[in-house]
Enzyme design. Structure first.
Site, PDB file in Angstrom:
ATOM      1  CG  ASN A  55     -63.911  48.912 -35.578  1.00 25.65           C
ATOM      2  OD1 ASN A  55     -64.736  48.943 -36.371  1.00 25.65           O
ATOM      3  ND2 ASN A  55     -64.151  47.193 -36.422  1.00 25.65           N
TER       4      ASN A  55
ATOM      5  CG  HIS B 196     -61.431  45.203 -39.461  1.00 20.53           C
ATOM      6  ND1 HIS B 196     -62.173  44.269 -40.146  1.00 20.53           N
ATOM      7  CD2 HIS B 196     -61.148  44.806 -38.232  1.00 20.53           C
ATOM      8  CE1 HIS B 196     -63.147  43.949 -39.264  1.00 20.53           C
ATOM      9  NE2 HIS B 196     -62.294  44.656 -37.960  1.00 20.53           N
TER      10      HIS B 196
ATOM     11  CD  GLU C 129     -65.855  43.172 -40.521  1.00 21.40           C
ATOM     12  OE1 GLU C 129     -66.063  44.601 -40.303  1.00 21.40           O
ATOM     13  OE2 GLU C 129     -66.472  42.954 -39.306  1.00 21.40           O
TER      14      GLU C 129
ATOM     15  CD  GLU D 269     -59.634  42.125 -34.818  1.00 18.31           C
ATOM     16  OE1 GLU D 269     -60.678  42.292 -33.828  1.00 18.31           O
ATOM     17  OE2 GLU D 269     -60.019  42.775 -36.058  1.00 18.31           O
TER      18      GLU D 269
ATOM     19  N   GLY E 189     -67.397  39.174 -34.995  1.00 22.82           N
ATOM     20  CA  GLY E 189     -68.445  38.956 -35.751  1.00 22.82           C
ATOM     21  C   GLY E 189     -69.821  37.952 -35.585  1.00 22.82           C
TER      22      GLY E 189
ATOM     23  CB  SER F 100     -67.124  37.189 -30.746  1.00 18.52           C
ATOM     24  OG  SER F 100     -67.611  37.020 -31.820  1.00 18.52           O
TER      25      SER F 100
HETATM   26  C1  PEP Z   1     -64.059  43.957 -34.998  1.00 14.33           C
HETATM   27  O1  PEP Z   1     -64.282  44.158 -35.168  1.00 14.33           O
HETATM   28  O2  PEP Z   1     -62.519  43.946 -34.984  1.00 14.33           O
HETATM   29  C2  PEP Z   1     -64.421  42.643 -34.583  1.00 14.33           C
HETATM   30  C3  PEP Z   1     -63.454  41.801 -33.340  1.00 14.33           C
HETATM   31  O3  PEP Z   1     -65.627  42.412 -34.104  1.00 14.33           O
HETATM   32  P1  PEP Z   1     -66.274  41.565 -33.106  1.00 14.33           P
HETATM   33  O4  PEP Z   1     -65.969  42.068 -31.690  1.00 14.33           O
HETATM   34  O5  PEP Z   1     -68.096  42.398 -33.576  1.00 14.33           O
HETATM   35  O6  PEP Z   1     -66.087  40.474 -33.260  1.00 14.33           O
END
Ligand code: PEP
Length: 247
Positions: free
Chosen positions: A9, A95, A97, A167, A173, A208
């Protein structure tokens, strides 16, 4: 057939040129015979350029978001049909975010899921708990509620034809990662929630992920790949993570 996925992503990063460079590097190194499917999610405005860059490779393209509407007076929105037309195979829905920053409710996420699937896209449904919810021992309740909201509107069989990405919000992030045991516990609860219909539904972990922590996460029985944000912006790191997935 059961499929493992490695998903990058790219969020809102890069120019058309850096996106094409990254895609080209990935395409040069990613083996077409690989049983793991690599999917990249460029910003919308770079999708067609990236699709052209990976056209001769085994890499697929996804969209970071999709409108719940098929057409009409929705300024700034992009329909699932338009994304298919640009070469997308997948779309992220829900997602964290977008749930947080665009106030997307579970109902809206379900509508986007349905719109994506109706147009022939494979939705990747993102679910996950906040830090406070984890500390209150509500993780499985929150995650299963987010999935149930989509099952209620789209139907169990249709959810099982998609991909689910667990997630944890506190890990996206942040540099914090769920331990393999924490992630497996949630993945196994998701697998149980889907039941018989979901034995082949790919369940991804995201939050992450990097080349140092990926192997232990991907070794868990109910983790079938990864959704990678920050670490997917660097070709060598992303390829190293991808190669740690067992098909
Ligand atoms: C994401 O964008 O879904 C994500 C998991 O980002 P990161 O790997 O940076 O935590």
């Amino acid at each position: 057939m059961f499929k493992s996925l490695i998903v990058g992503n790219w969020k809102m990063h890069g120019t058309a040129q850096t996106a094409v460079n990254l895609a080209t590097q990935l395409a040069e190194d990613w083996n077409a015979d690989n049983e793991v499917e690599m999917v990249v999610f460029p910003p919308f405005v770079h999708i067609s350029a990236v699709a052209a860059a990976v056209a001769k490779s085994a890499i697929s393209i996804g969209a970071q978001n999709v409108s719940e509407y098929s057409a009409g007076a929705y300024t700034g929105e992009t329909s699932a049909e338009m994304l298919v037309d640009q070469g997308c195979k997948y779309a992220l829905v829900g997602h964290s975010e977008r749930r947080a920053l665009q106030n997307e409710s579970s109902e809206t996420v379900a509508e986007k899921f349905i719109a994506a699937q109706n147009a022939g896209l494979i939705p990747i449904l993102c679910v996950g708990e906040s830090l406070q919810q984890r500390q209150n021992n509500q993780t499985v309740e929150v995650v299963s509620g987010q999935i149930a909201a989509v099952i209620e509107r789209a139907g169990l069989q249709n959810v099982c034809r998609a991909v689910i990405a667990y997630e944890p919000v506190w890990a996206v992030g942040t540099g914090e990662t769920a331990t393999p045991e924490q992630a497996q516990q949630v993945h196994s609860a998701i697998r149980a929630q889907l039941g018989e219909a979901g034995t082949a539904t790919p369940l991804l972990y995201g939050g992450s992920v990097n080349a140092a922590n990926a192997a232990d996460l991907f070794a868990q029985p109910d983790i079938n790949g990864g959704l990678v944000g920050g670490a997917s912006l660097e070709a060598v790191e992303f390829l190293n993570i991808a190669k740690l997935i067992e098909a």
